[in-house]
Write a protein that holds these residues in place. Structure first.
Motif, mmCIF file in Angstrom:
data_model
loop_
_atom_site.group_PDB
_atom_site.id
_atom_site.type_symbol
_atom_site.label_atom_id
_atom_site.label_comp_id
_atom_site.label_asym_id
_atom_site.label_seq_id
_atom_site.Cartn_x
_atom_site.Cartn_y
_atom_site.Cartn_z
ATOM 1 N N LYS A 43 3.784 15.078 -0.311
ATOM 2 C CA LYS A 43 3.684 16.195 0.625
ATOM 3 C C LYS A 43 5.037 16.847 0.883
ATOM 4 N N LYS A 44 6.107 16.126 0.597
ATOM 5 C CA LYS A 44 7.432 16.659 0.877
ATOM 6 C C LYS A 44 7.942 17.541 -0.252
ATOM 7 N N CYS A 45 7.895 17.047 -1.488
ATOM 8 C CA CYS A 45 8.442 17.812 -2.614
ATOM 9 C C CYS A 45 7.364 18.337 -3.557
ATOM 10 N N LYS A 46 6.074 18.006 -3.263
ATOM 11 C CA LYS A 46 4.933 18.476 -4.055
ATOM 12 C C LYS A 46 4.926 17.931 -5.482
ATOM 13 N N TRP A 47 5.624 16.828 -5.705
ATOM 14 C CA TRP A 47 5.649 16.213 -7.042
ATOM 15 C C TRP A 47 4.319 15.496 -7.291
ATOM 16 N N GLU A 48 3.685 15.779 -8.436
ATOM 17 C CA GLU A 48 2.424 15.157 -8.804
ATOM 18 C C GLU A 48 2.690 14.030 -9.794
ATOM 19 N N PHE A 49 2.229 12.831 -9.450
ATOM 20 C CA PHE A 49 2.509 11.668 -10.301
ATOM 21 C C PHE A 49 1.330 10.696 -10.247
ATOM 22 N N CYS A 50 1.407 9.681 -11.110
ATOM 23 C CA CYS A 50 0.363 8.646 -11.176
ATOM 24 C C CYS A 50 0.766 7.476 -10.293
ATOM 25 N N VAL A 88 -0.242 4.482 -10.434
ATOM 26 C CA VAL A 88 -0.165 3.218 -11.156
ATOM 27 C C VAL A 88 1.162 3.060 -11.872
ATOM 28 N N CYS A 89 1.500 4.045 -12.724
ATOM 29 C CA CYS A 89 2.716 3.910 -13.531
ATOM 30 C C CYS A 89 3.876 4.735 -12.989
ATOM 31 N N MET A 90 3.621 5.548 -11.942
ATOM 32 C CA MET A 90 4.639 6.402 -11.312
ATOM 33 C C MET A 90 5.162 7.482 -12.247
ATOM 34 N N GLY A 91 4.460 7.705 -13.363
ATOM 35 C CA GLY A 91 4.853 8.756 -14.290
ATOM 36 C C GLY A 91 4.260 10.093 -13.890
ATOM 37 N N PRO A 92 4.734 11.198 -14.501
ATOM 38 C CA PRO A 92 4.211 12.526 -14.165
ATOM 39 C C PRO A 92 2.731 12.631 -14.510
ATOM 40 N N TRP A 93 1.974 13.241 -13.598
ATOM 41 C CA TRP A 93 0.534 13.318 -13.793
ATOM 42 C C TRP A 93 0.162 14.262 -14.931
ATOM 43 N N SER A 94 1.032 15.173 -15.259
ATOM 44 C CA SER A 94 0.729 16.153 -16.310
ATOM 45 C C SER A 94 0.478 15.484 -17.649
ATOM 46 N N GLU A 95 1.046 14.282 -17.864
ATOM 47 C CA GLU A 95 0.872 13.590 -19.137
ATOM 48 C C GLU A 95 -0.442 12.818 -19.202
ATOM 49 N N HIS A 96 -1.119 12.652 -18.062
ATOM 50 C CA HIS A 96 -2.304 11.804 -18.036
ATOM 51 C C HIS A 96 -3.557 12.501 -18.538
ATOM 52 N N GLY A 97 -3.504 13.768 -18.749
ATOM 53 C CA GLY A 97 -4.665 14.464 -19.287
ATOM 54 C C GLY A 97 -4.482 14.837 -20.736
ATOM 55 N N THR A 98 -3.478 14.271 -21.400
ATOM 56 C CA THR A 98 -3.173 14.615 -22.784
ATOM 57 C C THR A 98 -3.278 13.375 -23.653
ATOM 58 N N ALA A 99 -2.976 13.580 -24.929
ATOM 59 C CA ALA A 99 -3.024 12.468 -25.884
ATOM 60 C C ALA A 99 -1.934 11.443 -25.615
ATOM 61 N N TRP A 100 -0.963 11.814 -24.762
ATOM 62 C CA TRP A 100 0.135 10.882 -24.463
ATOM 63 C C TRP A 100 -0.235 9.906 -23.356
ATOM 64 N N ASN A 138 0.815 -1.205 0.000
ATOM 65 C CA ASN A 138 0.000 0.000 0.000
ATOM 66 C C ASN A 138 0.856 1.265 0.000
ATOM 67 N N THR A 139 2.163 1.097 -0.062
ATOM 68 C CA THR A 139 3.052 2.256 -0.065
ATOM 69 C C THR A 139 4.030 2.170 -1.228
ATOM 70 N N LYS A 140 4.409 3.323 -1.752
ATOM 71 C CA LYS A 140 5.425 3.422 -2.793
ATOM 72 C C LYS A 140 6.316 4.622 -2.479
ATOM 73 N N GLU A 141 7.439 4.706 -3.206
ATOM 74 C CA GLU A 141 8.364 5.816 -2.983
ATOM 75 C C GLU A 141 8.195 6.868 -4.066
ATOM 76 N N CYS A 142 8.240 8.115 -3.648
ATOM 77 C CA CYS A 142 8.171 9.229 -4.593
ATOM 78 C C CYS A 142 9.369 9.139 -5.539
ATOM 79 N N GLY A 166 -9.202 6.773 -3.326
ATOM 80 C CA GLY A 166 -9.380 6.001 -4.543
ATOM 81 C C GLY A 166 -8.734 6.634 -5.760
ATOM 82 N N CYS A 167 -8.482 7.934 -5.727
ATOM 83 C CA CYS A 167 -7.918 8.636 -6.874
ATOM 84 C C CYS A 167 -6.453 8.264 -7.051
#
Length: 549
Positions: free
Chosen positions: A354-361, A363-375, A331-335, A347-348
């Motif tokens: 909370k430490k570095c404010k990095w937003e990621f997915c 599931v795939c640990m990729g940057p969240w900014s790519e998840h709302g695009t065609a990529w 239930n835990t992963k590393e940033c 559930g989201c």
């Protein structure tokens, strides 16, 4: 999907026929004077809901209805074959309630049909409770079936012409007590009633047998009748015996299935999901207890859009230690930026460290900014990673990576659905807050609960869609399936994020309500598209699997 009395099984034509059958003369006059008038409360034929081609109809039966079904069939066979009710019941159970096969076998050779079912031939008496045992000159030692007292001497003999010794317990009975304290069926194998009682209790309560309880004599295939068991055992044992008979009746029928949910005693009847159709249908039905189940395999929930055989293969694969030993579902992963340990508590899948404010997915640990695009390709496995695998070890590693790709997403949606379930409590508090702050009525805030329902339903579908994707062969149809899967997943994540937003003022309530309502409608639309296309694909045989279905 549909249920009798609720949607497609209600025949509107029959409702009109029944109405016109009452008082024909008056109806004829009415029809002549006002041909276009009809009862406004009666549903119109064109308003009947359209059943999907992949849906099945079903009925929910009570235990008493199942008992009535058996009684009706037994009464029919009794009158046709002219046999006692208990004999008709034994014959039907032997032929698995196939009355046509039973009648064919019976009329061809009655004696053979009765003997195979464990009954006495037509010329033999059914019971001999008052007949004394044969004379000593004709009585021989017999080997007995394993019974309640198998360690006792296995012998049967008459002490004198009028007395009898039980072959199991060696208890001696005089001439007067033999009829009342001993019992034998048409096979003439006599034992004392105490031994019979102990034997039947072991068979019913210990071994769970019912329809095939036979005579205690070794090698004797005579089946003990219902009335004999009811007479010899206590009421609680008799009740258990009849419950087992009812359970066996449901188990023997291909059109009946017990609801698998705890404390539910309903039985589902479905005639449109034979085993030969389970490679084209996923027969999801709903019990009166409010839970879904799969009629095909008895799974205690809906596993659409995946076929029953694929579900069994997937669960076996997930339970295989050789596949899961290298994967610990934590239930835990590393940033990925600061390596801080992060726990998922919602559930989201949109995570923020909370430490570095990095937003990621998550599931795939990729940057969240790519998840709302065609990529956005989080749902799709890169098959190229296994193409260059030359040696056995590399191929094995590529195979494991592919399995873990789908398993992690399957498990994540299962976990997220459970976490979304906790949203109900948060949503109720938020609904109260909206009522107090936004001056909204109780009905006006129901949109939030309905949105949670839509999100959980979509997550369950997404969970099983990854199971299906794992076994799909790579082709154009698979690409379309994954596109629908991606669109639904993206919509669910957007809705999940909105559901977790806090309320600050009255204006935010109005905006949040509009956003959640629109997003929930879009999730439902994408869910229906994925489900409709996938289930229709089975009927059209569009899907190709890596395993034989």
């Amino acid at each position: 999907m549909s249920s009798d009395g609720e949607n497609d099984e209600f025949l509107y034509e029959d409702a009109y026929d029944d109405a016109f059958d009452q008082d024909d003369e008056v109806d004829d006059l009415d029809s002549m004077s006002e041909p276009d008038v009809y009862d406004a409360l009666s549903p119109a034929i064109e308003e009947a809901p359209q059943r999907k081609p992949y849906d099945v109809s079903w009925k929910v039966k009570t235990l008493q209805e199942i008992i009535d079904m058996q009684t009706k069939e037994i009464s029919k066979i009794q009158s046709v074959l002219e046999v006692p009710p208990s004999s008709a019941a034994i014959l039907l159970r032997h032929y698995v309630w196939n009355s046509e096969k039973l009648q064919e076998q019976f009329w061809n050779d009655p004696a053979s049909a009765l003997e195979e079912a464990g009954l006495s031939p037509p010329s033999s008496p059914t019971t001999r409770t008052s007949t004394l045992p044969p004379s000593p000159t004709r009585r021989t030692t017999r080997s007995l079936k394993a019974g309640p007292s198998t360690s006792l001497p296995k012998r049967a003999r008459s002490i004198n012409t009028g007395s009898f010794e039980c072959p199991i317990c060696c208890m001696e009975f005089d001439e007067l007590s033999v009829p009342s304290q001993t019992y034998s069926m048409g096979c003439e194998h006599r034992f004392c009633k105490d031994c019979w009682k102990e034997y039947l209790v072991v068979k019913i309560k210990g071994e769970g047998e019912s329809a095939k309880i036979q005579c205690m004599e070794s090698g004797c295939g005579r089946v003990v009748r219902e009335e004999v068991i009811d007479d010899l055992v206590e009421k609680d044992v008799s009740r258990r015996y009849h419950n087992l008979l009812n359970a066996a009746f449901v188990a023997d029928s291909s059109t009946l299935r017990w609801c698998p949910h705890p404390n539910c005693e309903y039985i589902i009847q479905c005639t449109q999901a034979p085993p030969r159709m389970l490679n084209q249908l996923v027969p999801t039905v709903e019990c009166k207890c409010g839970h879904d189940l799969c009629f095909g395999c008895g799974y205690a929930a809906s596993h659409r859009p995946v076929l029953c055989k694929i579900v069994r293969l997937w669960e076996k694969k997930c339970a295989d230690d050789s596949e899961t030993a290298n994967w610990l579902q934590a239930n835990t992963k590393e940033c990925t930026k600061c390596q801080s340990t992060i726990e998922k508590n919602g559930g989201c899948n949109h995570m923020t460290c909370k430490k570095c404010k990095w937003e990621f997915c998550w599931v795939c640990m990729g940057p969240w900014s790519e998840h709302g695009t065609a990529w956005y390709q989080c749902n799709r496995f890169d098959e190229k990673s296994g193409i260059d695998a030359r040696d056995t070890q590399a191929k094995s590693r590529a195979s494991l990576e592919r399995y873990l790709h789908y398993f992690s997403r399957w498990a994540n949606h299962e976990h997220s659905a459970k976490l979304d379930g906790e949203l109900y409590q948060k949503t109720e508090k938020k609904m109260e807050q909206m009522q107090n702050s936004g001056n909204l009525s109780w009905i006006e805030v129901q949109f939030a609960k309905q949105a949670v329902d839509v999100a959980i339903k979509a997550r369950v579908t997404l969970k099983w869609s990854y199971c299906m994707a794992f076994y799909l062969k790579r082709n154009n149809m698979t690409e379309l399936f994954e596109d629908n899967q991606r669109d639904l997943e993206r919509a669910v994540e957007t809705l999940g994020y909105s559901l977790e937003q806090s309320i600050s003022d009255t204006e935010s309530i109005a905006k949040l309500r509009q956003d959640i309502t629109n997003q929930a409608a879009y999730v439902q639309k994408r869910h229906d598209i994925l489900m409709d296309d996938t289930l229709k694909g089975y009927l059209e045989r569009r899907w190709e699997f890596s395993v034989d279905i």
